[in-house]
Write an enzyme that holds these catalytic residues in place. Structure first.
Site, PDB file in Angstrom:
ATOM      1  N   GLY A  13       0.811  -1.211   0.000  1.00 51.29           N
ATOM      2  CA  GLY A  13       0.000   0.000   0.000  1.00 51.29           C
ATOM      3  C   GLY A  13       0.839   1.254   0.000  1.00 51.29           C
ATOM      4  O   GLY A  13       0.624   2.180  -0.804  1.00 51.29           O
TER       5      GLY A  13
ATOM      6  N   GLU B  97       9.721   4.209   7.209  1.00 51.59           N
ATOM      7  CA  GLU B  97       9.764   2.752   7.308  1.00 51.59           C
ATOM      8  C   GLU B  97      10.599   2.344   8.516  1.00 51.59           C
ATOM      9  O   GLU B  97      11.746   2.767   8.662  1.00 51.59           O
ATOM     10  CB  GLU B  97      10.365   2.158   6.029  1.00 51.59           C
ATOM     11  CG  GLU B  97      10.758   0.693   6.108  1.00 51.59           C
ATOM     12  CD  GLU B  97       9.601  -0.224   6.466  1.00 51.59           C
ATOM     13  OE1 GLU B  97       9.768  -1.031   7.410  1.00 51.59           O
ATOM     14  OE2 GLU B  97       8.535  -0.135   5.828  1.00 51.59           O
TER      15      GLU B  97
ATOM     16  N   GLY C 298       6.321  -6.207   3.077  1.00 48.36           N
ATOM     17  CA  GLY C 298       6.095  -7.637   2.927  1.00 48.36           C
ATOM     18  C   GLY C 298       6.644  -8.224   1.647  1.00 48.36           C
ATOM     19  O   GLY C 298       6.834  -9.439   1.547  1.00 48.36           O
TER      20      GLY C 298
ATOM     21  N   ALA D  48       5.925 -14.678  -0.786  1.00 47.31           N
ATOM     22  CA  ALA D  48       6.193 -15.778  -1.709  1.00 47.31           C
ATOM     23  C   ALA D  48       5.915 -15.413  -3.160  1.00 47.31           C
ATOM     24  O   ALA D  48       5.661 -16.301  -3.973  1.00 47.31           O
ATOM     25  CB  ALA D  48       5.362 -16.997  -1.297  1.00 47.31           C
TER      26      ALA D  48
ATOM     27  N   VAL E 287       7.296   5.224  13.557  1.00 52.93           N
ATOM     28  CA  VAL E 287       6.390   6.252  14.054  1.00 52.93           C
ATOM     29  C   VAL E 287       5.807   5.801  15.389  1.00 52.93           C
ATOM     30  O   VAL E 287       5.282   4.694  15.516  1.00 52.93           O
ATOM     31  CB  VAL E 287       5.268   6.516  13.041  1.00 52.93           C
ATOM     32  CG1 VAL E 287       4.230   7.477  13.618  1.00 52.93           C
ATOM     33  CG2 VAL E 287       5.852   7.074  11.752  1.00 52.93           C
TER      34      VAL E 287
ATOM     35  N   HIS F 195      -1.025 -13.785   6.499  1.00 52.77           N
ATOM     36  CA  HIS F 195      -1.782 -12.783   5.749  1.00 52.77           C
ATOM     37  C   HIS F 195      -2.847 -12.143   6.616  1.00 52.77           C
ATOM     38  O   HIS F 195      -4.038 -12.191   6.292  1.00 52.77           O
ATOM     39  CB  HIS F 195      -2.422 -13.431   4.517  1.00 52.77           C
ATOM     40  CG  HIS F 195      -1.444 -14.111   3.614  1.00 52.77           C
ATOM     41  ND1 HIS F 195      -1.572 -15.419   3.194  1.00 52.77           N
ATOM     42  CD2 HIS F 195      -0.290 -13.651   3.064  1.00 52.77           C
ATOM     43  CE1 HIS F 195      -0.555 -15.737   2.412  1.00 52.77           C
ATOM     44  NE2 HIS F 195       0.238 -14.681   2.318  1.00 52.77           N
TER      45      HIS F 195
ATOM     46  N   GLY G  80      -3.052  -3.524   3.947  1.00 52.05           N
ATOM     47  CA  GLY G  80      -3.867  -4.701   4.195  1.00 52.05           C
ATOM     48  C   GLY G  80      -4.972  -4.485   5.204  1.00 52.05           C
ATOM     49  O   GLY G  80      -5.971  -5.212   5.203  1.00 52.05           O
TER      50      GLY G  80
END
Length: 565
Positions: A22, A41, A92, A97, A233, A467, A500
């Protein structure tokens, strides 16, 4: 980047928290539209040679900064689920995978959001863009594990559902072909393609995996976005129509770094990270947020089981990319074989005897009885020697309507609040999936080995998911969701969720492509800087909006897939 004084620039139009599927989309698309963008990040930036050779290199593989581990694999145990997720610039994508499926049909029809618009129609062009950007191709080869899965699919009466996996991998180049366009951070003529070594989930050391730092984030930097690794953050405060963002460097001392100011903040720290931060900000009174925060947290109705052959059986299941095929035992269930590369045996420490859930006997008691009946088998299961070579991991996902909910609770050990879970809306979130255990046992039969589950399942009746999604569901009102259909947080102007956490229903497939497509859709509606916002005002009735073309695209939106490599 600096402000002309030699000092780092700390005021931006948009601050993006997280650099996964995202956050990377948001960084590129907003930079193309003229907004000044910073990406914060928590993890480090990796080059190919920085990834661990095997998962035993814990300092490079695991994310546990308080212990000096600054790797790509996060592991978080909550009350109702063990969560695997990623860390680092690229989020991720560094540890996933490579798998790029569109969701099962039930995803679009989930009652949480199906009444708002025709999501199939709205997301379709953005799935196409996401596939081009991520370089989706079909896995070209069957592997020994795929041959086993084909037999299992036949055993379960669904041989016709077996198919190869679409993946974000560069498998090779034709003579004279350029292997990577320089716009996409490729490594030029020396890039020869995938070695099919199975090491995708410990970090690709060969430049064949199309991670986000090689496409979206690379392009975002070309467009002027700034990426700051090692920037976690910890607080956000509203001041005069701006957001003041406190940042620390992760580690045992959590050293403070200069605060960042932005008029817009995009939360993209992954479902777990975004939820945790929003819960903490709401608890401190920093933001207004829907009471539905944490509701509809989804595990993708997932189970991770497998089977392991004897050490002397001579099998090698490491060949291939991390996931190479799938089949469907029923319309809502999706099963894939998964692998690690040779020598990456540390994740085998999570495995033990497979024990079913449900029934009258508690699962831990059933596990104890199984150990008592088969002590030699149990002792053999403790060995991880050549585990990756002799094991087939079985990943099972479902599009069923089940969920958890999260909230903050006082920690008995730590001084701060901790995130806890409970069963949520819909069916109970499964602690085991019968079709998964059946598949694991059938795999074991075909390889002459033993089926395997995880310790957390056997002792705690807690499943594993790679997930975790949801918790900030899309809705048309704050009474039923956390963000509106444009991904704006209800009640807090200037805040957005684009990761997500915004996936509002179980997918039944790996979520990376959907997170990317949803982010592409959300960012397509943002105006170019200085232009009128075409979106209805927050709180207004949903309307279809035409995408806004960026004033300065880095690469044409209709560029062919080959260029993306």
């Amino acid at each position: 980047m600096n402000n002309g004084t030699g000092l780092p620039r700390n005021t931006f139009d948009v601050a993006i928290i997280g650099s996964g599927f995202g956050g990377s989309v948001a960084a590129l698309r907003l930079a193309e539209k003229g907004w000044s963008v910073v990406v914060l990040e928590a993890g480090k930036r990796f080059e190919a040679q920085d990834f661990p050779k095997t998962s035993w290199d814990l300092r490079r593989f695991l994310w546990a900064p308080d212990l000096g581990c600054r790797g790509i694999q996060r592991i978080n145990l909550l009350k109702d689920v063990l969560v695997l997720s990623g860390a680092g610039v690229g989020g991720g994508s560094l540890v996933y995978a490579n798998t790029l499926y569109e969701p099962l049909p039930q995803f679009y029809d989930d009652p949480q959001w199906s009444h708002i618009t025709d999501w199939r129609l709205e997301l379709a062009p953005h799935y196409d863009t996401a596939k081009r950007m991520l370089g989706a191709v079909e896995n070209p080869h069957d592997t020994p594990a795929d041959e086993v899965m084909q037999r299992v699919a036949a055993d379960m009466g669904v041989a016709d559902t077996y198919h190869r996996t679409p993946v974000a991998v560069h498998f090779g180049k034709a003579p004279g072909e350029r292997s990577a366009d320089p716009f996409f951070g490729g490594v030029g003529p020396d890039r020869t393609g995938c070695l099919e070594c199975g090491a995708c989930m410990t970090g690709c050391r060969h430049g064949a995996k199309n991670t986000l730092d090689l496409n979206y984030l690379h392009l975002a930097e070309l467009a002027g976005a700034e990426i700051r690794p090692n920037s976690q953050v910890v607080d956000i405060v509203s001041r005069h129509d701006q957001w003041l963002i406190d940042v620390v460097e992760p580690g045992p001392r959590r050293v403070s770094t200069p605060s960042v100011t932005a008029s817009q903040v995009v939360f993209a720290a992954g479902a777990l990270g975004t939820q945790r931060l929003l819960h903490e900000l709401a608890h401190r009174g920093r933001i207004e947020v829907s009471p539905r925060l944490g509701e509809l947290t989804r595990t993708n109705s997932e189970a991770i089981v497998g089977a392991t052959a004897p050490a002397d059986a001579g099998h090698d299941f490491t060949r291939g990319v991390a996931i190479t095929s799938s089949f469907h035992p029923d319309p809502q269930t999706h099963i894939e074989p998964v692998r690690y590369g040779k020598g990456s045996n540390s994740m085998g420490l999570l495995a033990t005897l497979l024990v079913d859930g449900g029934g009258r006997l508690p699962r831990p008691l059933r596990f104890g009885l199984e150990v008592g009946r088969h002590p030699i088998r149990f002792l053999r299961s403790l060995s991880v020697r050549r585990w990756s070579e002799r094991s087939v991991i079985v990943l099972v996902m479902q599009s069923r309507d089940n969920s958890l909910r999260t909230r903050l609770a006082p920690s008995k050990i730590l001084r701060r609040q901790r995130l806890v879970t409970a069963q949520g809306h819909g069916e109970p979130n499964p602690t085991w999936i019968p079709a998964a255990n059946e598949a694991a046992r059938r795999v074991a039969h075909h390889i002459g080995g033993q089926p395997a589950g995880a310790w957390n399942e056997a002792l705690l009746d807690v499943p594993v998911t790679a997930h975790l999604i949801g918790g900030c569901a899309i809705s048309d009102s704050p009474e039923t969701g956390v963000i509106d259909p444009y991904h704006r947080v209800f009640g807090s102007p200037g805040l957005h969720v684009v990761d997500g956490a915004a996936v509002s229903a179980n997918l039944g497939v790996n979520p990376s492509l959907t997170i990317t497509a949803q982010a592409e859709r959300a960012m397509s509606f943002w105006p170019n800087k200085g232009q009128t916002d075409p979106r209805p005002a927050p709180g207004a009735r949903y309307e279809r909006v035409d995408p806004v073309r960026p004033l300065r695209p880095v690469v044409p939106v209709d560029a062919p897939a080959a260029l993306r490599w």
